[in-house]
Design a protein around this motif. Structure first.
Motif, PDB file in Angstrom:
ATOM      1  N   THR A 100       0.853  -1.200   0.000  1.00  0.00           N
ATOM      2  CA  THR A 100       0.000   0.000   0.000  1.00  0.00           C
ATOM      3  C   THR A 100       0.884   1.243   0.000  1.00  0.00           C
ATOM      4  OG1 THR A 100      -0.045  -0.304   2.388  1.00  0.00           O
ATOM      5  CG2 THR A 100      -2.059  -0.861   1.188  1.00  0.00           C
ATOM      6  N   THR A 101       1.759   1.315   0.987  1.00  0.00           N
ATOM      7  CA  THR A 101       2.630   2.483   1.150  1.00  0.00           C
ATOM      8  C   THR A 101       4.088   2.023   1.109  1.00  0.00           C
ATOM      9  OG1 THR A 101       2.379   2.156   3.505  1.00  0.00           O
ATOM     10  CG2 THR A 101       1.045   3.891   2.533  1.00  0.00           C
ATOM     11  N   GLU A 102       5.012   2.980   1.056  1.00  0.00           N
ATOM     12  CA  GLU A 102       6.425   2.595   0.932  1.00  0.00           C
ATOM     13  C   GLU A 102       7.062   2.204   2.266  1.00  0.00           C
ATOM     14  OE1 GLU A 102       8.683   5.534  -1.227  1.00  0.00           O
ATOM     15  OE2 GLU A 102       7.814   4.878  -3.124  1.00  0.00           O
ATOM     16  N   THR A 103       6.669   2.886   3.334  1.00  0.00           N
ATOM     17  CA  THR A 103       7.381   2.664   4.611  1.00  0.00           C
ATOM     18  C   THR A 103       6.641   1.687   5.527  1.00  0.00           C
ATOM     19  OG1 THR A 103       6.257   4.589   5.517  1.00  0.00           O
ATOM     20  CG2 THR A 103       8.459   4.961   4.608  1.00  0.00           C
ATOM     21  N   GLY A 104       7.379   1.209   6.532  1.00  0.00           N
ATOM     22  CA  GLY A 104       6.750   0.424   7.607  1.00  0.00           C
ATOM     23  C   GLY A 104       6.793  -1.081   7.422  1.00  0.00           C
ATOM     24  N   ILE A 126       9.098  -0.431  -1.863  1.00  0.00           N
ATOM     25  CA  ILE A 126       9.143  -0.172  -0.417  1.00  0.00           C
ATOM     26  C   ILE A 126      10.411   0.614  -0.105  1.00  0.00           C
ATOM     27  CG2 ILE A 126       7.810  -2.226   0.220  1.00  0.00           C
ATOM     28  CD1 ILE A 126      10.594  -3.332   1.272  1.00  0.00           C
ATOM     29  N   GLU A 127      10.381   1.299   1.042  1.00  0.00           N
ATOM     30  CA  GLU A 127      11.561   2.032   1.480  1.00  0.00           C
ATOM     31  C   GLU A 127      12.142   1.267   2.655  1.00  0.00           C
ATOM     32  OE1 GLU A 127      10.853   6.413   1.940  1.00  0.00           O
ATOM     33  OE2 GLU A 127      12.102   6.057   3.718  1.00  0.00           O
ATOM     34  N   GLY A 171       1.476   8.226   0.380  1.00  0.00           N
ATOM     35  CA  GLY A 171       2.558   7.358   0.858  1.00  0.00           C
ATOM     36  C   GLY A 171       2.820   6.171  -0.055  1.00  0.00           C
ATOM     37  N   SER A 172       1.958   5.993  -1.086  1.00  0.00           N
ATOM     38  CA  SER A 172       2.208   4.903  -2.051  1.00  0.00           C
ATOM     39  C   SER A 172       3.189   5.430  -3.099  1.00  0.00           C
ATOM     40  CB  SER A 172       0.902   4.489  -2.733  1.00  0.00           C
ATOM     41  OG  SER A 172       0.393   5.537  -3.537  1.00  0.00           O
ATOM     42  N   ILE A 176       3.552   9.117  -4.731  1.00  0.00           N
ATOM     43  CA  ILE A 176       4.788   9.892  -4.498  1.00  0.00           C
ATOM     44  C   ILE A 176       5.432  10.288  -5.835  1.00  0.00           C
ATOM     45  CG2 ILE A 176       7.140   9.779  -3.537  1.00  0.00           C
ATOM     46  CD1 ILE A 176       5.967   7.940  -1.318  1.00  0.00           C
ATOM     47  N   GLY A 177       5.597   9.322  -6.728  1.00  0.00           N
ATOM     48  CA  GLY A 177       6.275   9.597  -8.003  1.00  0.00           C
ATOM     49  C   GLY A 177       5.502  10.566  -8.876  1.00  0.00           C
TER      50      GLY A 177
END
Ligand code: AHR
Length: 323
Positions: A100-104, A126-127, A171-172, A176-177
């Motif tokens: 869903t999102t990059e972090t966590g 992902i980050e 946050g996805s 972001i891009g």
């Protein structure tokens, strides 16, 4: 290899058990032979997402030697974390994550690594500070998609631009891009102004709601930059209800380039659409086959993508696009 040995053992067991006792439980050799994949999917928020799910289901099918366990997270990261933990407990062979999102993700991916289960990330990125937490990633270059949209705007629109920006889920990588691309464009054009920005979570209903809100506030605008097709459909409905002509009175920029959106380009209601390709199923299948052969897949693979406006949209493209 593991699977082949398991299959041979189960065949021998089936013969032995079958021969010793007619009441012995039957061993389903085929099931034991399947590669088990747990797939944590973002949700069902868009046509893109549904096409992505179908692509995964088709490629990782029983006929192709897989048992796919699909978990829909309804766009909630916590549900994805729970799904991954369940996959680990079930002892799946591979985990595929569309985040869903990059972090966590670090904690749960460390648990998968500890359990020895390879994790393949698809679609969004992902980050993480530890790249060993996942095997590989395949997906889109979302920043490049945003840059393409800005280039088209530079080439085709005359300022001043008053831009309504419908963002995807915050946050996805896709949000972001595409947002970074637009921000860079606004930053380098004095006569481009952002008049409204809010997340519509990639859904049609929210896209419509947001544009209705902008209209109710009587904010003047001449461009809608919608971070996916479904939000663009909602925006178009809101404009039409208000008697505004999408594609004419307001330029519509969108992302995904799904079949319906391409028809809307022909109808003159979407001006430019940047492709985001959802057909990751066969790509993931190829990665798993590589891993099964003991090979190392590329760590990062960007999918080639195109973009469309009325000048380069051929009927054959629309016909061949099944999503
Ligand atoms: O991550 C890909 C994006 O997610 C697509 O653009 C959007 O439609 C989807 O929901």
């Amino acid at each position: 290899m593991k699977k082949i040995v398991a299959a041979i053992i189960s065949i021998i067991l089936a013969i032995l058990l079958g021969g010793c006792s007619p009441k012995a439980p039957s061993v389903t050799v085929e099931e034991q032979d399947l590669i088990v994949v747990g797939f944590s999917q973002v949700g069902a928020e868009s046509d893109w997402r549904n096409a992505n799910t179908i692509s995964m289901e088709k490629a990782l099918s029983v006929e192709n030697g897989y048992r796919l366990i699909l978990e829909d997270a309804q766009q909630k990261q916590q549900k994805q974390i729970t799904a991954i933990r369940n996959f680990i407990n079930q002892g799946v062979d591979y985990i595929v994550l569309a985040p869903t999102t990059e972090t966590g993700w670090d904690t749960v991916l460390a648990e998968a690594k500890e359990a020895g289960i390879p994790v393949i990330i698809v679609d969004r990125m992902i980050e993480t500070s530890d790249l060993d937490l996942f095997t590989c990633w395949i997906g889109s270059d979302f920043r490049k998609e945003g840059d393409k949209a800005v280039e088209w705007m530079e080439d085709h629109l005359k300022g001043p631009l008053r831009i309504v920006h419908l963002q995807g889920n915050i946050g996805s990588s896709a949000q972001i891009g595409r947002t970074k691309g637009l921000d860079a464009g606004i930053g380098s054009h004095e006569d481009w102004q952002l008049v409204f920005r809010e997340s519509g979570d990639f859904t049609q209903a929210k896209g419509q709601e947001l544009v209705e809100k902008v209209l109710a506030k009587e904010i003047g605008f001449n461009v809608i930059y919608s971070e996916n097709d479904n939000m663009a459909y909602g925006a178009i409905d809101a404009l039409k209800t208000a008697g505004i002509k999408p594609g004419e009175d307001v330029t519509i920029i969108s992302f995904d380039a799904s079949n319906h959106a391409l028809h809307l380009i022909l109808d003159g209601e979407i001006n430019y659409d940047v492709e985001c390709n959802p057909l990751h199923g066969p790509r993931v299948q190829a990665i798993i086959e590589q891993l099964e052969r003991g090979e190392t897949p590329l760590k990062f693979t960007y999918v080639e993508e195109v973009s469309f406006d009325i000048s380069n949209l051929a009927e054959e493209v629309i016909e061949s696009r099944g999503y």
